[in-house]
Enzyme design. Structure first.
Site, PDB file in Angstrom:
ATOM      1  N   THR A   1     -12.698  20.074 -49.718  1.00  0.00           N
ATOM      2  CA  THR A   1     -12.151  21.324 -49.566  1.00  0.00           C
ATOM      3  C   THR A   1     -11.972  21.406 -47.892  1.00  0.00           C
ATOM      4  OG1 THR A   1     -12.754  23.919 -49.482  1.00  0.00           O
ATOM      5  CG2 THR A   1     -14.339  22.170 -49.467  1.00  0.00           C
TER       6      THR A   1
ATOM      7  N   GLU B   1     -15.053  24.822 -54.719  1.00  0.00           N
ATOM      8  CA  GLU B   1     -16.583  24.856 -55.001  1.00  0.00           C
ATOM      9  C   GLU B   1     -17.113  25.345 -56.073  1.00  0.00           C
ATOM     10  OE1 GLU B   1     -14.800  25.944 -52.341  1.00  0.00           O
ATOM     11  OE2 GLU B   1     -15.752  25.771 -50.391  1.00  0.00           O
TER      12      GLU B   1
ATOM     13  N   TRP C   1      -4.459  24.126 -48.405  1.00  0.00           N
ATOM     14  CA  TRP C   1      -4.645  25.014 -47.214  1.00  0.00           C
ATOM     15  C   TRP C   1      -4.095  24.274 -46.067  1.00  0.00           C
ATOM     16  CZ3 TRP C   1      -6.931  29.103 -48.077  1.00  0.00           C
ATOM     17  CH2 TRP C   1      -7.649  29.523 -49.387  1.00  0.00           C
TER      18      TRP C   1
HETATM   19  P1  ADP Z   1      -7.940  26.675 -55.931  1.00  0.00           P
HETATM   20  O1  ADP Z   1      -6.585  26.218 -55.167  1.00  0.00           O
HETATM   21  O2  ADP Z   1      -8.200  25.432 -57.199  1.00  0.00           O
HETATM   22  O3  ADP Z   1      -8.179  27.813 -56.231  1.00  0.00           O
HETATM   23  P2  ADP Z   1      -9.199  26.107 -53.436  1.00  0.00           P
HETATM   24  O4  ADP Z   1     -10.887  25.781 -53.092  1.00  0.00           O
HETATM   25  O5  ADP Z   1      -8.162  25.178 -52.659  1.00  0.00           O
HETATM   26  O6  ADP Z   1      -9.016  25.983 -54.740  1.00  0.00           O
HETATM   27  O7  ADP Z   1      -8.802  27.645 -53.016  1.00  0.00           O
HETATM   28  C1  ADP Z   1      -9.314  28.575 -53.241  1.00  0.00           C
HETATM   29  C2  ADP Z   1      -8.916  30.036 -52.636  1.00  0.00           C
HETATM   30  O8  ADP Z   1      -7.671  30.339 -53.062  1.00  0.00           O
HETATM   31  C3  ADP Z   1      -9.957  31.037 -53.275  1.00  0.00           C
HETATM   32  O9  ADP Z   1     -11.133  31.431 -52.228  1.00  0.00           O
HETATM   33  C4  ADP Z   1      -8.952  32.245 -52.850  1.00  0.00           C
HETATM   34  O10 ADP Z   1      -8.669  32.639 -51.379  1.00  0.00           O
HETATM   35  C5  ADP Z   1      -7.373  31.555 -52.984  1.00  0.00           C
HETATM   36  N1  ADP Z   1      -7.180  31.943 -54.470  1.00  0.00           N
HETATM   37  C6  ADP Z   1      -7.404  31.351 -55.631  1.00  0.00           C
HETATM   38  N2  ADP Z   1      -6.793  31.930 -56.621  1.00  0.00           N
HETATM   39  C7  ADP Z   1      -6.466  33.251 -56.419  1.00  0.00           C
HETATM   40  C8  ADP Z   1      -6.099  34.383 -56.871  1.00  0.00           C
HETATM   41  N3  ADP Z   1      -5.881  34.595 -58.328  1.00  0.00           N
HETATM   42  N4  ADP Z   1      -5.631  35.401 -56.139  1.00  0.00           N
HETATM   43  C9  ADP Z   1      -5.841  35.598 -54.793  1.00  0.00           C
HETATM   44  N5  ADP Z   1      -6.285  34.432 -54.288  1.00  0.00           N
HETATM   45  C10 ADP Z   1      -6.853  33.263 -54.893  1.00  0.00           C
END
Ligand code: ADP
Length: 534
Positions: free
Chosen positions: A189, A331, A444
């Site tokens: 991450t 995570e 990201w």
């Molecule tokens: P993933 O992209 O699989 O969700 P990441 O660890 O790359 O996993 O990103 C997680 C982050 O993405 C969350 O902490 C949040 O900031 C954002 N995120 C994920 N799902 C949502 C959602 N449904 N609405 C808003 N933000 C989201």
């Protein structure tokens, strides 16, 4: 008491018996379009997939990869990657899925940090990552998946091809690794400090998470489904979807290399996909392509990894498709909440129902969620009190790879860096983010790293980076730059400089010049003030 139940370990290898027996004829389709045939595919049964995973396990023995040894993959969503998902962990090694879009410095760092000994890489991705692989002395084997027929592979004794490696195996591996707490896979991450951090999924958490995707109140994946994970297999195990499908016998329709909206829409119609999961940017791109196609088979369209906006949800509704929000992070395996109506929502207006379905959603079984108020107390279950979202459960991280300290609060919760409200029915809505990261197209961008890259330019005195919402990508970075005394900076020259330091898609289109970056009382960039300026 003498009576007791079997304590069979929850391991990836436990998926195999069903794949080889009652689910043996279920299929995995990989899209491999060509210029002549845009609907070209390869199909393998679950039995064939299991058999090839067993040969892969044998191959890892043959290559001398020790138990617990790390094996990296640079691969799209396809049959061979699925075989790696099974054969690597079930033979006792760790599959480290790598996002090939990262900049070479980051790739070098994570390959080294993970301690990868072997790398499986798609032929089409090899040229892009070769310089990194060539510089990584720890990597002893580079196995190329489906090189192009005419592709000249680099002259390097570490290189072999995937098919030759499997062909050379005569004794299938039992794939019976039995330690459920051992690491099955690894995904990095982005840290807010800019250094990626490794999340090590145990066999137990992978199996439990897959099982949770079968729950009717989460995705309810079942044997009759055909699932299209658009979300990359290098990103949090494609949200665990491949494992859930293999576990229950749902067909998999894998999009193969560089999926594009037109190809995905064709695939969904052709394979009669019933469930698809993608980030908001992908759903937005797909909209126009799906309109002329028959999507009558689609029962569940999940939009996660970023906020589902009202206009996108409405546009899909007009198409007869309900997009549902879901929330998770690397995570958290990732799924924690899925948007779904409950009894308490009965009688909602269409607008309220849409708002419910495009929220982050309600928790799936086995996880717990809470928000903390500013004073650090758990908030009451009220819709309008926002606080940091914290989560806990058997599919949630405890400690990052290589860290000595747990990542949890003293009372055992993982702080997500997202700000949310949770109402009395468990509906989680994400309202903000405390972490300094920008999410563009589901991936990201570290604002800290981008700031450092900007400040490495000789004419830049100070730089800050914020995110602004973007219709296509969800968010894009905005660079705020203070030039050195008396200098003027050409924005294009600055972008050119950035391209030598970060991935091309990180480079901000929007660069703004200021005399000074506004600061907070403690001297940090006042990013909220900057955001207000955008
Ligand atoms: P993933 O992209 O699989 O969700 P990441 O660890 O790359 O996993 O990103 C997680 C982050 O993405 C969350 O902490 C949040 O900031 C954002 N995120 C994920 N799902 C949502 C959602 N449904 N609405 C808003 N933000 C989201």
């Amino acid at each position: 008491m003498t009576g007791r139940m079997q304590d069979s370990p929850l391991t990836v290898g436990t998926l195999l018996p069903a794949m080889e027996k009652w689910l043996s004829r279920k299929t995995v389709t990989t899209w491999r379009p060509t210029v002549d045939d845009p609907a070209a595919t390869t199909v393998a049964t679950f039995a064939q997939t299991a058999a090839r995973a067993r040969l892969l396990g044998a191959a890892l023995d043959h290559l001398g990869i020790p138990l617990g040894g790390r094996v990296a993959s640079f691969a799209w969503n396809h049959q061979e990657h699925l075989e790696l998902f099974l054969g690597v962990p079930a033979s006792g090694r760790v599959l480290h899925t790598v996002n090939h879009r990262l900049f070479s410095d980051q790739l070098e760092f994570i390959l080294d940090d993970a301690g990868d000994e072997a790398v499986f890489v798609d032929g089409s991705l090899l040229p892009a990552v070769w310089s990194v692989l060539a510089r990584s002395p720890r990597i002893r084997h580079i196995i190329v998946i489906r090189p192009d027929p005419g592709q000249r592979l680099p002259q390097d004794p570490r290189i072999l091809t995937y098919e030759a490696l499997l062909d050379a195996q005569t004794r299938p591996h039992p794939l019976d690794h039995a330690d459920e707490l051992a690491t099955a896979s690894l995904c990095y991450t982005s840290g807010t400090t800019g250094r990626p951090k490794g999340v090590a999924y145990s066999h137990r958490s992978v199996v439990l998470h897959a099982l949770l995707l079968l729950a009717a109140d989460s995705f309810g994946i079942r044997e009759s489904d055909v699932v299209l994970p658009v979300v990359p297999m290098f990103h949090v195990n494609a949200w665990g979807l491949p494992y859930a499908c293999l576990m229950t016998g749902a067909g998999l329709s894998l999009p193969g290399e560089s999926p594009r909206p037109a190809g995905l829409a064709l695939q969904m119609e052709h394979d009669r996909v019933t469930m698809a999961a993608a980030v908001p940017t992908v759903w937005r791109g797909l909209l126009a392509e799906l309109r002329p196609r028959d999507q009558s088979a689609l029962r569940l369209a999940v939009c996660g990894g970023g906020a589902l906006s009202d206009d996108l949800a409405t546009a899909y509704e007009a198409l007869g498709v309900t997009l549902r929000g879901a929330w998770g992070m690397t995570e958290t395996s990732p799924l924690v909440t899925v948007a779904r109506p409950v009894d308490a929502d009965a009688g909602q207006t269409p607008e309220a129902r849409r708002a419910t379905l495009s929220a982050a959603g309600r928790p799936i079984p086995l996880v717990d969620v809470r928000t903390l108020t500013e004073s650090g107390e758990p908030a009451q279950w009220e819709a309008d009190v926002a606080g940091e979202l914290q989560v806990r459960g058997p599919t949630i991280i405890d400690t990052y790879l290589g860290a000595t300290d747990s990542a949890l609060t003293p009372d055992g919760w993982f702080g997500t860096g997202d700000v949310a409200t949770i109402d009395g029915t468990g509906l989680v809505r994400i309202v903000d983010r405390t972490k300094d990261l920008i999410k563009s197209g589901g991936e990201w961008i570290s604002s800290v790293q981008l700031e450092n890259a900007l400040m490495a330019h000789p004419a830049v005195s100070e730089a800050a980076v914020t995110g602004k919402s973007d219709e296509r990508w969800g968010e894009r970075p905005v660079a705020w730059v203070v030039p050195q005394d008396g200098s003027t900076i050409d924005p294009e020259a600055l972008r050119e400089h950035l391209r030598t330091m970060v991935a091309a898609w990180w480079v901000p289109e929007d660069i703004r010049f200021l005399d000074e970056i506004p600061k907070t009382g403690t001297g940090k960039w006042a990013k909220t003030t900057l955001r207000d300026l955008t």
